[in-house]
Design a protein around this motif. Structure first.
Motif, PDB file in Angstrom:
ATOM      1  N   ALA A  96       2.409  -3.380  -1.768  1.00  0.00           N
ATOM      2  CA  ALA A  96       3.865  -3.301  -1.947  1.00  0.00           C
ATOM      3  C   ALA A  96       4.603  -3.769  -0.698  1.00  0.00           C
ATOM      4  N   MET A  97       4.049  -3.489   0.480  1.00  0.00           N
ATOM      5  CA  MET A  97       4.675  -3.969   1.715  1.00  0.00           C
ATOM      6  C   MET A  97       4.627  -5.488   1.804  1.00  0.00           C
ATOM      7  N   THR A  98       3.499  -6.088   1.417  1.00  0.00           N
ATOM      8  CA  THR A  98       3.403  -7.553   1.459  1.00  0.00           C
ATOM      9  C   THR A  98       4.374  -8.202   0.478  1.00  0.00           C
ATOM     10  N   GLU A  99       4.771  -7.443  -0.544  1.00  0.00           N
ATOM     11  CA  GLU A  99       5.742  -7.933  -1.527  1.00  0.00           C
ATOM     12  C   GLU A  99       7.181  -7.602  -1.119  1.00  0.00           C
ATOM     13  N   GLY A 100       7.342  -6.957   0.037  1.00  0.00           N
ATOM     14  CA  GLY A 100       8.670  -6.620   0.544  1.00  0.00           C
ATOM     15  C   GLY A 100       9.292  -5.387  -0.069  1.00  0.00           C
ATOM     16  N   LYS A 101       8.497  -4.570  -0.795  1.00  0.00           N
ATOM     17  CA  LYS A 101       9.054  -3.427  -1.521  1.00  0.00           C
ATOM     18  C   LYS A 101       9.022  -2.126  -0.726  1.00  0.00           C
ATOM     19  N   ILE A 102       8.139  -2.049   0.270  1.00  0.00           N
ATOM     20  CA  ILE A 102       8.100  -0.916   1.190  1.00  0.00           C
ATOM     21  C   ILE A 102       8.299  -1.478   2.591  1.00  0.00           C
ATOM     22  N   ASN A 103       9.083  -0.786   3.400  1.00  0.00           N
ATOM     23  CA  ASN A 103       9.412  -1.298   4.738  1.00  0.00           C
ATOM     24  C   ASN A 103       8.470  -0.804   5.828  1.00  0.00           C
ATOM     25  N   VAL A 104       7.962   0.408   5.674  1.00  0.00           N
ATOM     26  CA  VAL A 104       7.037   0.945   6.666  1.00  0.00           C
ATOM     27  C   VAL A 104       6.186   2.045   6.040  1.00  0.00           C
ATOM     28  N   VAL A 105       4.919   2.121   6.463  1.00  0.00           N
ATOM     29  CA  VAL A 105       4.018   3.188   6.031  1.00  0.00           C
ATOM     30  C   VAL A 105       3.460   3.892   7.264  1.00  0.00           C
ATOM     31  N   VAL A 106       3.605   5.197   7.287  1.00  0.00           N
ATOM     32  CA  VAL A 106       3.001   6.019   8.335  1.00  0.00           C
ATOM     33  C   VAL A 106       1.641   6.466   7.817  1.00  0.00           C
ATOM     34  N   GLU A 107       0.592   6.132   8.545  1.00  0.00           N
ATOM     35  CA  GLU A 107      -0.769   6.368   8.068  1.00  0.00           C
ATOM     36  C   GLU A 107      -1.164   7.840   8.124  1.00  0.00           C
ATOM     37  N   CYS A 108      -1.888   8.264   7.086  1.00  0.00           N
ATOM     38  CA  CYS A 108      -2.538   9.571   7.042  1.00  0.00           C
ATOM     39  C   CYS A 108      -3.953   9.311   6.523  1.00  0.00           C
ATOM     40  N   ASN A 109      -4.929   9.433   7.374  1.00  0.00           N
ATOM     41  CA  ASN A 109      -6.297   9.011   7.054  1.00  0.00           C
ATOM     42  C   ASN A 109      -7.009  10.024   6.144  1.00  0.00           C
ATOM     43  N   PRO A 110      -7.458   9.601   4.941  1.00  0.00           N
ATOM     44  CA  PRO A 110      -8.147  10.531   4.041  1.00  0.00           C
ATOM     45  C   PRO A 110      -9.662  10.605   4.260  1.00  0.00           C
TER      46      PRO A 110
END
Length: 332
Positions: free
Chosen positions: A274-288
């Motif tokens: 979604a970020m590569t498509e411009g739909k999300i601006n930033v993701v804060v990582e939470c490692n599962p």
């Protein structure tokens, strides 16, 4: 002589049958050696999972299951389906089964003291994974393994304040919270609010739980779009809710990532797409992927070794311009 030989053969067959029967309790493991508890027996871990509410949680479950096999640890797994009463029941079952270690990701923070005391009285150490509990008695569990959710919320807020540093405002924000009462929902909300409160132009105009699910995220975002005339930013406590909200934004005729900036937490592959498509601006990582660390801690507490009270995972912040490069490394 023939009778003596027959007796010897019968005894040998009985011994073989007994060994075969005992081996049915061995752990599912790809290695030739199984992990041993202090007494020399194979370690049995009872793990009570929250459920399967998101892509993150599915990856977390897979990590735990695969790591147990690799470590030679027998895993008894329970899916609580997002219900605290199911987790409590599972923990009591693990106590009855006399497992060596209990680990679980609490559905909510409060209401655990009674069952954790039952585990302590039974001499079974407990490891908290991913989510913490709200208890004054820290002796009820050995350690917490997971993320700093407050830090994640702060990272989201810091990206926002930086992105809008030169804007006059107001900046109207809607917030999709995680499951009510859960540690990540409480802490991600608190961390975010702590950062943005220093600048009056940032206003959270609506905040509601989306239960960490894609379907609920879409449903709540639809309600936000109807009730709020101007929305500049969506802050979602996890990617699945953000992805559901994106569907609602698009169906309303607006462009996610442009008309409404989208901030999310987790870092699943779908969010990076979604970020590569411009739909999300930033993701804060939470490692599962906590499985290997959990098995190491399980071995130590089963052997009576001391462990740190808190073990954190290493995580990062991925703005849109880093999404394409990071996408191939997303394994969940």
């Amino acid at each position: 002589m023939a009778r003596r030989s027959a007796l010897v053969l019968t005894a040998a067959l009985l011994a073989s049958t007994t060994l075969t029967a005992c081996s049915t309790e061995a752990p599912a493991s790809g290695s030739s050696s199984a992990a041993k508890a202090g007494s020399g027996k194979t370690i049995t871990l009872g793990f009570a999972q929250v459920g399967a509410e998101s892509g993150w949680r599915t990856a977390n479950t897979k990590s735990v299951q695969e790591a147990a096999k690799k470590a030679g640890i027998t895993l008894k797994f329970s899916d609580a389906q997002q219900k605290q009463e199911n987790q409590i029941k599972a923990i009591r079952t693990f106590i009855q089964q006399k497992v060596d270690v209990i680990a679980f990701s609490p559905v909510v923070e409060s209401g655990w003291d009674t069952v954790l005391k039952e585990a302590k009285d039974a001499g079974i150490p407990v490891i908290l994974t991913d989510r913490a509990v709200d208890s004054k008695d820290t002796s009820l569990y050995k350690t917490f393994l997971g993320s700093d959710f407050v830090k994640e919320g702060k990272s989201a807020g810091e990206w926002l304040t930086s992105a809008y540093a030169n804007e006059q405002g107001p900046v109207n924000i809607v917030e999709l919270q995680g499951t009510t009462g859960s540690a990540p929902a409480n802490d991600r909300k608190a961390g975010f609010a702590d950062v943005i409160r220093s600048d009056g132009k940032f206003k959270i105009v609506a905040s509601q739980s989306g239960d960490f699910t894609r379907a609920k995220g879409k449903e709540v975002m639809q309600a936000f779009l109807k009730s709020q005339k101007d929305i500049d930013v969506l802050y979602a406590h996890n990617d699945d809710m953000a992805l559901g909200a994106i569907q609602a934004i698009e169906e309303s005729g607006k462009k996610p990532g442009t008309d409404i900036k989208v901030i999310s937490v987790d870092g699943i592959k779908d969010a990076f797409v979604a970020m590569t498509e411009g739909k999300i601006n930033v993701v804060v990582e939470c490692n599962p992927l906590l499985g290997d660390q959990l098995m190491e801690l399980t071995k130590k507490v089963a052997a009576g070794e001391s462990v740190p009270p808190r073990v954190e995972t290493q995580e990062g912040v991925f703005p849109q311009d880093k999404a394409a490069a990071a996408l191939p490394s997303r394994n969940y």
